[in-house]
Structure formats: C-alpha cells, structure tokens
Design a protein around this motif. Sequence first.
Motif, short mmCIF file in Angstrom:
data_model
loop_
_atom_site.label_atom_id
_atom_site.label_comp_id
_atom_site.label_asym_id
_atom_site.label_seq_id
_atom_site.Cartn_x
_atom_site.Cartn_y
_atom_site.Cartn_z
N LYS A 29 30.34 -30.27 14.22
CA LYS A 29 31.11 -30.08 12.99
C LYS A 29 31.11 -28.59 12.64
O LYS A 29 30.09 -27.94 12.79
N PRO A 30 32.24 -28.06 12.15
CA PRO A 30 32.25 -26.64 11.77
C PRO A 30 31.21 -26.36 10.69
O PRO A 30 30.94 -27.23 9.85
N LEU A 31 30.64 -25.18 10.72
CA LEU A 31 29.66 -24.79 9.69
C LEU A 31 30.42 -24.31 8.47
O LEU A 31 31.33 -23.48 8.58
N LYS A 32 30.04 -24.86 7.30
CA LYS A 32 30.67 -24.39 6.06
C LYS A 32 29.97 -23.12 5.62
O LYS A 32 28.78 -23.13 5.35
N LEU A 33 30.70 -22.00 5.56
CA LEU A 33 30.05 -20.74 5.18
C LEU A 33 29.86 -20.65 3.67
O LEU A 33 29.01 -19.89 3.20
N ASN A 34 30.65 -21.44 2.92
CA ASN A 34 30.53 -21.38 1.46
C ASN A 34 29.13 -21.83 1.03
O ASN A 34 28.74 -22.96 1.27
N GLY A 35 28.38 -20.89 0.44
CA GLY A 35 27.03 -21.21 -0.01
C GLY A 35 25.96 -21.08 1.07
O GLY A 35 24.78 -21.19 0.81
N ALA A 36 26.39 -20.83 2.32
CA ALA A 36 25.42 -20.70 3.42
C ALA A 36 24.69 -19.35 3.35
O ALA A 36 25.23 -18.37 2.82
N HIS A 37 23.46 -19.33 3.88
CA HIS A 37 22.71 -18.07 3.96
C HIS A 37 22.88 -17.49 5.37
O HIS A 37 22.45 -18.10 6.34
N VAL A 38 23.51 -16.33 5.44
CA VAL A 38 23.76 -15.69 6.74
C VAL A 38 22.97 -14.38 6.83
O VAL A 38 23.10 -13.52 5.95
N VAL A 39 22.14 -14.26 7.85
CA VAL A 39 21.40 -13.01 8.07
C VAL A 39 22.13 -12.22 9.15
O VAL A 39 22.40 -12.74 10.23
N VAL A 40 22.46 -10.96 8.84
CA VAL A 40 23.15 -10.12 9.83
C VAL A 40 22.27 -8.91 10.14
O VAL A 40 22.09 -8.03 9.29
#
Length: 297
Positions: free
Chosen positions: A26-37
């Motif tokens: 399933k696609p990952l929902k970026l809304n509200g997700a914690h992304v480390v770059v």
Amino acid sequence: MLLVVAAFIVAFVLLLYMISPLISPKPLKLNGAHVVVTGGSSGIGKCIAMECYKHGAFITLVARDEHKLVQAKKEVEKCAINDKQVVLCISVDVSKDYNQVESVIKQAQEKLGPVDMLVNCAGTSISGKFEEVEVDRFKKMMEVNYLGSVYPTRAVITTMKERRMGRIMFVSSQAGLIGLFGYTAYSPSKFALRGLAEALQMEMKPYNIYVTVAYPPDTDTPGFAEENKTKPLETKLISETAGVCQPEQVAKVVVKDAIVTMGLFRTIALFYLGSFDSIVRRCMIQREQSKAADKRE
Ligand SMILES: NC(=O)C1=CN([C@@H]2O[C@H](COP(=O)(O)OP(=O)(O)OC[C@H]3O[C@@H](n4cnc5c(N)ncnc54)[C@H](OP(=O)(O)O)[C@@H]3O)[C@@H](O)[C@H]2O)C=CC1
Ligand SMILES: CCCCCCCCCCCCCCCC(=O)[C@@H](N)CO
C-alpha cells in the motif's frame, strides 16, 4: 521464430506490469508521517525534504553544519500545507560513531514520533584519476556514502520492525550502476549501497518495510559544483552525454518511487525472488511460533 519469442516476452512483461498494483505494498501516506532526511541541509536532500513537507510530513533534517541546517529549515517550512507540521534539525556526522547516530535518532523519535521513512541522502563525491586521488579519500568515500547510510538505517530499523511498517531509501548514483572514468573512489561506495539495499529488502519484506534505491544522474547542487572543481576532462565529456538535472526534479521522482510505485523491475524481482522470500517468511513464522510456545511453558 525470433518474433514469436519477442512477442512472448512483451506479453509477459505487460502482464507483470498489469498485475503489479495487486502485489505492491500500500502507498505510504506522507501526511502526518515522520520523515528523516540525512543530508537534508543541501541539494537533493533538501529538495526531498521540501517535497515531503508539501505532502504534509514532519521532517527531521540531519547534517553536520548547523548554520546550513537552520537555513534549510526555513526553506522547508515555506512548503507547509498545515500549521501542525514541524521541522527538526539535528547536527551529527552520520559516518563516524554509530552510538552517536543512534542517540540522535532516539531524540528525533521522542520529539516527532517513530520514523516512518528514512532517506539516506548524506553523501559526498570526489572525482580524479585513480593514481591522483589521495589514498585516504577512498576510505572517506566508503565512510560517508556507505557507513553513513548503514548507521542511520540500523538506528531506525528495530522500531520499524516492531511497528511492521516503514520505508528506507538510499541515494546512490548513475555512477553506482556503472563504473566511469574518474570515479574509482566514488563509484564503489555507491555500488555498495545497492548490495546493502537488496540484502536488506529480503530481510525486511515480511515486516512490511520497503527499501528503494535511487540512481540520479548529475544534478545541479552545491556538492556537484564542488566536485566539478577537480573533475578530469574525460569525466566531464562522458557526463555531458547524460546532461544535468535539477534537484527538485530528482526529488519528485525519488519520493514518488519510495511511497507509491514499486516499479516494473521490482515486480519482476518479486517473481524471481519470490521463493527466497517465502523461505524468509516461513522462518519468521516458525521463530514466532516457537517463541510463543516458550512463553506458554
Ligand atoms: N549532485 C549530483 O550530481 C548527484 C548526487 N548524488 C548523491 O546525492 C546525495 C546528495 O548530493 P548533493 O545534493 O549533490 O550534495 P550536497 O553536497 O549539496 O549536500 C550533501 C548533504 O549531505 C550532508 N553531509 C555530507 N557529509 C555528511 C556527514 N558526514 N554527516 C552528515 N551529513 C553529511 C551535507 O551537510 P554537511 O556538509 O553540513 O554535513 C549536505 O546536507 C549524495 O549522496 C550524492 O552522492 C547522486 C547522483 C548525482
Ligand atoms: C543502466 C545504466 C545507466 C548508466 C547511464 C550512464 C550515463 C553516463 C553518464 C553518467 C554521469 C555521471 C553520474 C554521476 C553523478 C554523481 O553521482 C556525481 N555528480 C555526484 O556529485
């Protein structure tokens, strides 16, 4: 005869392509997700952070220079789509000490919650003729580009496995697909990421964790400008045949690949690696069953 074989191959590939959405995660929902770059304070990494922010993510930017981090944070914040979003900055060298990397990731998780997606973009390049590149640069390339991706990944993976979800992204390079004149120090460090990503994917699939690798071409960034200062003529001429991309463009493709498409090649891999994956899954289930049995005793 050849035509029949060709038609058969085309039909097979088309079939795989058609059923790929059925077997993709399933696609990952970026809304509200914690992304480390990592490497999020400049170039491609900064653009990836901005792209994720535009989709409503919470971002942790990781790099060494605090001043650049603060500047980048301001730029990322301009891409906000709601007033709850947060950009956190963490200054650390991802290539030196694993314990330090682990402890900053912990801090980030305490502030913004468990990491949903890790983008390993911190990296650096050097070009030059093999015998002219200083010997310690070979080690430096492996440390920053390879170990600098291993450490953050190690630091997030346990929580991802527990949560049975996550995305890990590695930023390799076209020079990580083929070795080119002038990249004897850089290319191997980018090839290494591919080996890591493929082996890691096989371990992580039963835990619903997906690993992607990006292989960008030359991209107009501060790092690219720096690299050009010592680039041999041959490397320049070879690179020019492929052209230069804008970091915003690269970021869009990379993010989309990580959250939505699993790609045609991934689909083919799903088939031919399918039997290995089922071994991994079987072992996992068996291990869990025996763990549960031990508890009952
Ligand atoms: N630009 C290009 O042509 C291409 C680049 N790539 C790859 O993409 C990635 C990003 O490249 P690009 O945007 O050009 O690079 P930049 O030099 O513009 O940015 C690099 C980023 O990584 C950070 N970084 C570097 N070393 C470390 C370290 N040891 N610890 C933590 N952070 C670090 C930098 O911050 P700081 O220095 O403050 O730590 C900065 O945020 C690299 O991995 C590169 O190899 C791949 C293909 C093409
Ligand atoms: C299927 C195989 C595809 C291979 C295509 C070959 C194209 C040749 C040109 C390559 C240009 C060099 C890219 C290096 C970019 C890089 O990583 C540095 N600029 C980092 O700063």
